[in-house]
Design a protein around this motif. Structure first.
Motif, PDB file in Angstrom:
ATOM      1  N   ALA A 157       5.614  70.263 -36.942  1.00 19.66           N
ATOM      2  CA  ALA A 157       5.976  69.157 -37.841  1.00 19.66           C
ATOM      3  C   ALA A 157       5.413  67.835 -37.336  1.00 19.66           C
ATOM      4  N   LEU A 158       5.530  67.587 -36.033  1.00 21.07           N
ATOM      5  CA  LEU A 158       5.006  66.339 -35.471  1.00 21.07           C
ATOM      6  C   LEU A 158       3.490  66.283 -35.589  1.00 21.07           C
ATOM      7  N   ALA A 159       2.835  67.407 -35.340  1.00 18.66           N
ATOM      8  CA  ALA A 159       1.378  67.438 -35.403  1.00 18.66           C
ATOM      9  C   ALA A 159       0.865  67.170 -36.811  1.00 18.66           C
ATOM     10  N   SER A 160       1.682  67.503 -37.810  1.00 21.48           N
ATOM     11  CA  SER A 160       1.266  67.274 -39.198  1.00 21.48           C
ATOM     12  C   SER A 160       1.717  65.913 -39.718  1.00 21.48           C
ATOM     13  N   GLY A 161       2.244  65.068 -38.803  1.00 23.27           N
ATOM     14  CA  GLY A 161       2.656  63.718 -39.200  1.00 23.27           C
ATOM     15  C   GLY A 161       4.091  63.616 -39.669  1.00 23.27           C
ATOM     16  N   GLY A 162       4.859  64.690 -39.533  1.00 21.96           N
ATOM     17  CA  GLY A 162       6.231  64.684 -40.006  1.00 21.96           C
ATOM     18  C   GLY A 162       7.231  64.361 -38.911  1.00 21.96           C
ATOM     19  N   SER A 163       8.494  64.568 -39.215  1.00 17.96           N
ATOM     20  CA  SER A 163       9.573  64.359 -38.251  1.00 17.96           C
ATOM     21  C   SER A 163      10.508  65.555 -38.335  1.00 17.96           C
ATOM     22  N   ALA A 164      11.523  65.587 -37.472  1.00 19.58           N
ATOM     23  CA  ALA A 164      12.397  66.755 -37.432  1.00 19.58           C
ATOM     24  C   ALA A 164      13.832  66.367 -37.144  1.00 19.58           C
ATOM     25  N   LEU A 165      14.743  67.062 -37.789  1.00 20.63           N
ATOM     26  CA  LEU A 165      16.174  66.926 -37.523  1.00 20.63           C
ATOM     27  C   LEU A 165      16.666  68.248 -36.954  1.00 20.63           C
ATOM     28  N   LEU A 166      17.206  68.202 -35.762  1.00 25.58           N
ATOM     29  CA  LEU A 166      17.784  69.384 -35.122  1.00 25.58           C
ATOM     30  C   LEU A 166      19.295  69.201 -35.151  1.00 25.58           C
ATOM     31  N   MET A 167      19.952  69.873 -36.076  1.00 23.48           N
ATOM     32  CA  MET A 167      21.380  69.658 -36.297  1.00 23.48           C
ATOM     33  C   MET A 167      22.204  70.746 -35.626  1.00 23.48           C
ATOM     34  N   VAL A 168      23.262  70.331 -34.952  1.00 19.55           N
ATOM     35  CA  VAL A 168      24.145  71.270 -34.252  1.00 19.55           C
ATOM     36  C   VAL A 168      25.534  71.218 -34.879  1.00 19.55           C
ATOM     37  N   PRO A 169      26.298  72.316 -34.774  1.00 20.60           N
ATOM     38  CA  PRO A 169      27.615  72.340 -35.422  1.00 20.60           C
ATOM     39  C   PRO A 169      28.685  71.499 -34.734  1.00 20.60           C
ATOM     40  N   GLU A 170      28.475  71.137 -33.475  1.00 15.19           N
ATOM     41  CA  GLU A 170      29.478  70.318 -32.788  1.00 15.19           C
ATOM     42  C   GLU A 170      28.807  69.494 -31.694  1.00 15.19           C
ATOM     43  N   ILE A 171      29.432  68.363 -31.357  1.00 16.70           N
ATOM     44  CA  ILE A 171      28.862  67.421 -30.397  1.00 16.70           C
ATOM     45  C   ILE A 171      28.638  68.070 -29.035  1.00 16.70           C
TER      46      ILE A 171
END
Length: 383
Positions: free
Chosen positions: A314-328
């Motif tokens: 995603a970064l290499a293609s100019g994008g960004s990423a959200l890595l979401m977790v179920p708890e802190i």
């Protein structure tokens, strides 16, 4: 010029206001404005500029709060969809998806009149207590604070009786937003030689520290203060001598680093199943098409490595990423993994365990594109 403004409190409805001529230039969709709402003032979000003639006389906006918009047309289109889909007022939607603590607070203050009159009627003990208490606050007192001090069941009724009879006055005062940008002083060397100048021991210590620790051309005053007590007067003297210069810069608040669980570095070699899964995800990212994937695997089977590989793509293609977790509680482990794999400056963190100031700065880092990988819990979805 007219603007449609979504109010984040109360019903969350949208109202139309007129814009005074002196506020035309800073007006822009996505900015917050201070507006009159009934007898009080409220923070609202400009969602549209319109020239449609009003059916009745409109109230003027009071002030424009932001220097730059908090959202653009694309964001607003998304927020409108959320509002319609979940049957939730647009103003409340905006208040929930934007960082907490940024709204300007409006408080009701109570003050005695400049020439307090002697009661011409017999006042109850509770009403006399309110008047006596206010004598200790010549600049006035917030209504909620006064209510806590007086501890009267009939406080609201007594207060409005006193206001109606002319003993006290009620006024709306606008305070600062709870969360502000964090500004710091950057100290920079001018390059002027100190050879011909007589410097005190403390002045030389400051000069040496700035020369030794300066990054990006300068050194934060707060950093200098860690080693040298009360450096501000010394820095000012050195500035007058032409040896240093200072400027005010914005400094992002960063969450404290999580504990390190292991010291492994770099990507691991993928097994056949991981490689096949990552290949499918990468193909979808590179094609820039929406494609959901469900990744199966027991704990410890290497799913996170596939996520990290997808983020790389995603970064290499100019994008960004959200890595979401179920708890802190799970974020610390992931932060370490992600920061070992990517440039630390690209990573932001967002969850309810951070202070409002930290969340505001992490939100702004992502909005500006300074960070491109976001790790967080549910609240991070709108960042």
């Amino acid at each position: 010029m007219l603007v449609n403004v979504a109010i984040s409190r109360g019903s969350g409805a949208v109202f139309t206001y007129a814009v005074p001529e002196d506020l035309h230039s800073p007006i822009s969709p996505g900015k917050r404005v201070l507006v009159p709402l009934g007898t009080r003032r409220a923070t609202g979000y400009i969602i549209e500029i319109t020239e449609d003639p009003p059916q009745k006389k409109l109230k003027d906006i009071i002030d424009v709060i932001d220097e730059e918009p908090l959202f653009d047309d694309g964001d607003l289109s998304f927020y409108r969809w959320i509002s319609r889909y979940y049957l939730y007022p647009l103003g409340k939607t905006l208040g929930d998806v934007l960082p907490p603590g940024i709204d300007v607070k409006n408080d009701r203050w109570i003050t005695l009149f400049d020439e307090p009159r002697e009661p011409s009627e017999r006042l109850s003990k509770e009403r006399r207590h309110i008047l006596e208490t206010l004598k200790s606050f010549p600049e006035g007192c917030r209504q909620q604070s006064l209510k806590r001090i007086c501890r009267s069941v009939s406080f609201d009724r007594d207060l409005y009786h006193l206001a109606k009879k002319g003993y006290v006055k009620l006024e709306e005062r606008v305070g600062r937003a709870k969360v502000q940008k964090k500004m710091e002083t950057l100290v920079l060397p001018t390059g002027k030689s100190t050879a011909a100048l007589r410097l005190t021991e403390k002045q030389r210590a400051v000069m040496d520290l700035v020369a030794r620790e300066a990054t990006e051309g300068g050194c934060l005053l707060s950093f200098i203060a860690r080693d040298i007590k009360n450096p501000s007067p010394t820095v000012k003297t050195l500035e007058q001598k032409g040896l240093l210069e200072t400027k005010i810069i914005e400094k992002f608040r960063e969450p404290p680093p999580p504990p390190i669980f292991n010291h492994a570095h770099g990507a691991v070699e993928l097994n056949e199943d991981q490689a096949r899964a990552l290949k499918a995800v990468r193909r979808a990212v590179e094609d820039r098409k929406y494609a959901p994937f469900l990744l199966h695997g027991v704990t410890g089977s290497g799913k996170t490595e596939v996520y990290l590989g997808a983020i790389e793509t995603a970064l290499a293609s100019g994008g960004s990423a959200l890595l979401m977790v179920p708890e802190i509680a799970l974020t610390s482990q992931l932060i370490n993994r992600v920061r070992r794999r990517f440039d630390d400056s690209l990573v932001a963190l967002y969850h309810s365990g951070l202070s409002e100031g930290e969340r505001y700065d992490q939100w702004r880092k992502m909005k500006r594109g300074a960070a491109r990988i976001l790790i967080g819990a549910r609240s991070a979805v709108f960042v």
